[in-house]
Design an enzyme around this catalytic site. Sequence first.
Site, short mmCIF file in Angstrom:
data_model
loop_
_atom_site.label_atom_id
_atom_site.label_comp_id
_atom_site.label_asym_id
_atom_site.label_seq_id
_atom_site.Cartn_x
_atom_site.Cartn_y
_atom_site.Cartn_z
N THR A 25 32.10 -48.90 -95.33
CA THR A 25 32.91 -48.67 -96.47
C THR A 25 33.56 -47.33 -97.07
O THR A 25 33.07 -47.02 -97.41
CB THR A 25 32.78 -50.17 -97.86
OG1 THR A 25 32.18 -51.22 -96.88
CG2 THR A 25 33.96 -49.59 -98.75
N ASP A 81 29.99 -44.73 -91.18
CA ASP A 81 29.68 -44.56 -92.20
C ASP A 81 30.17 -43.36 -93.30
O ASP A 81 30.10 -42.45 -92.11
CB ASP A 81 29.15 -45.34 -93.51
CG ASP A 81 29.14 -45.83 -94.72
OD1 ASP A 81 30.11 -45.62 -95.24
OD2 ASP A 81 28.86 -46.53 -95.55
N ALA A 83 30.52 -41.05 -96.96
CA ALA A 83 29.12 -40.44 -97.70
C ALA A 83 30.52 -39.72 -99.30
O ALA A 83 30.70 -38.76 -98.58
CB ALA A 83 27.84 -39.79 -97.18
N ASP A 84 29.07 -39.59 -100.16
CA ASP A 84 30.00 -39.22 -101.29
C ASP A 84 29.12 -37.70 -101.49
O ASP A 84 29.86 -36.93 -101.88
CB ASP A 84 29.41 -40.02 -102.86
CG ASP A 84 29.95 -41.67 -102.57
OD1 ASP A 84 31.08 -41.56 -102.72
OD2 ASP A 84 28.91 -41.96 -103.08
N LYS A 94 25.55 -42.16 -101.51
CA LYS A 94 26.89 -43.03 -101.24
C LYS A 94 26.60 -43.28 -102.35
O LYS A 94 25.58 -43.96 -102.99
CB LYS A 94 26.42 -43.66 -99.98
CG LYS A 94 26.26 -42.96 -98.23
CD LYS A 94 26.80 -44.20 -97.39
CE LYS A 94 27.30 -45.35 -97.30
NZ LYS A 94 28.99 -44.98 -97.28
N GLU A 103 25.67 -51.52 -96.79
CA GLU A 103 25.90 -50.30 -96.74
C GLU A 103 23.75 -50.41 -96.40
O GLU A 103 24.22 -49.52 -95.21
CB GLU A 103 26.58 -49.84 -97.17
CG GLU A 103 28.05 -49.29 -97.65
CD GLU A 103 28.35 -48.86 -98.29
OE1 GLU A 103 29.91 -48.99 -99.17
OE2 GLU A 103 28.12 -47.86 -99.47
N LYS A 121 32.21 -32.78 -98.70
CA LYS A 121 31.12 -33.96 -98.85
C LYS A 121 29.68 -33.06 -98.74
O LYS A 121 28.86 -33.55 -98.71
CB LYS A 121 30.72 -34.51 -98.53
CG LYS A 121 32.48 -36.22 -98.42
CD LYS A 121 32.72 -36.26 -99.59
CE LYS A 121 33.93 -37.21 -99.62
NZ LYS A 121 34.08 -38.58 -98.95
C1 5RP Z 1 30.92 -46.14 -100.63
C2 5RP Z 1 30.62 -45.59 -99.97
C3 5RP Z 1 31.51 -44.42 -99.81
O1 5RP Z 1 31.14 -44.12 -97.48
C4 5RP Z 1 31.98 -43.05 -99.60
O2 5RP Z 1 32.30 -43.27 -101.01
C5 5RP Z 1 32.94 -42.12 -99.18
O3 5RP Z 1 34.32 -42.59 -99.90
P1 5RP Z 1 35.67 -41.77 -98.86
O4 5RP Z 1 35.65 -41.69 -97.34
O5 5RP Z 1 36.51 -42.45 -98.65
O6 5RP Z 1 35.26 -40.81 -99.60
O7 5RP Z 1 29.70 -44.76 -100.74
O8 5RP Z 1 30.26 -47.15 -101.70
#
Ligand code: 5RP
Length: 244
Positions: A25, A81, A83-84, A94, A103, A121
Amino acid sequence: MNAKQLAAQAAAALISPGMCVGLGTGSTADCFIDALARRVQHDNLTVTVVASSVISQINAEQARLTVTSLAAIDQLDVYVDGADEIAPDLTVLKGRGQDLVQEKLLAKAAKEFWIIADTSKHVSNIGQQHPVAVEILPAALKLAQQKLAQLDIQTTLRKQPDGGNVFITAAGNLVLDVRLPSGDTGRWARRLDAVPGVIEHGIFHHLVNRALIGDDTKVTTFFPENDAPEAFAMIYDDGDSDGD
Ligand code: 5RP
């Protein structure tokens, strides 16, 4: 293509026919949904997908991917997925969104967990750019706050972006955003796991099998090495940053 799209395209290129693919997500995960849908359309790739959120499920359905539920499958081949934060040992953070529980469930259930991201990141240590999200059973909020305080962990109850009501996750829980004291991230993850009332937290330790990191022109793939502090880097470059 931007860096996120490049990383997403590189991950989609690795998907094999017949795979069951978990969808993350966020904005980078959305790029992956688009890239996978292009492969289904243009390469006649047959895949089934399981979404980590309602938003990703709707995006996948709109992209005409075949969506199933976790309950209906025996095996998830790969979970992809964003990540932050991504540390050198491929521990990732995340949980900025509301779908952390699902997740992490998909990340643990899958044979492989791949992270896709842009270079912003990268961090030296988890928690450098963001607090760690800790999802708490509402009835156990006070208990969890007390226990975390005993561990010298500062907590902030997450509010809605407008600062009004408390933030409720997709699993119906509250979120404490915590600043971890310095020290071994894996050890802190285990300590958080042991706090009563903690449903899940945003540290994904020793779960990632590869990280595909895009920049303006290419994607670099990192693999965790056994017990090594740094990941092993391999350059992926299809020579086509236009995506044609
Ligand atoms: C959500 C998350 C997202 O994967 C994370 O925030 C990355 O988001 P983005 O791809 O929009 O930078 O961990 O819980």
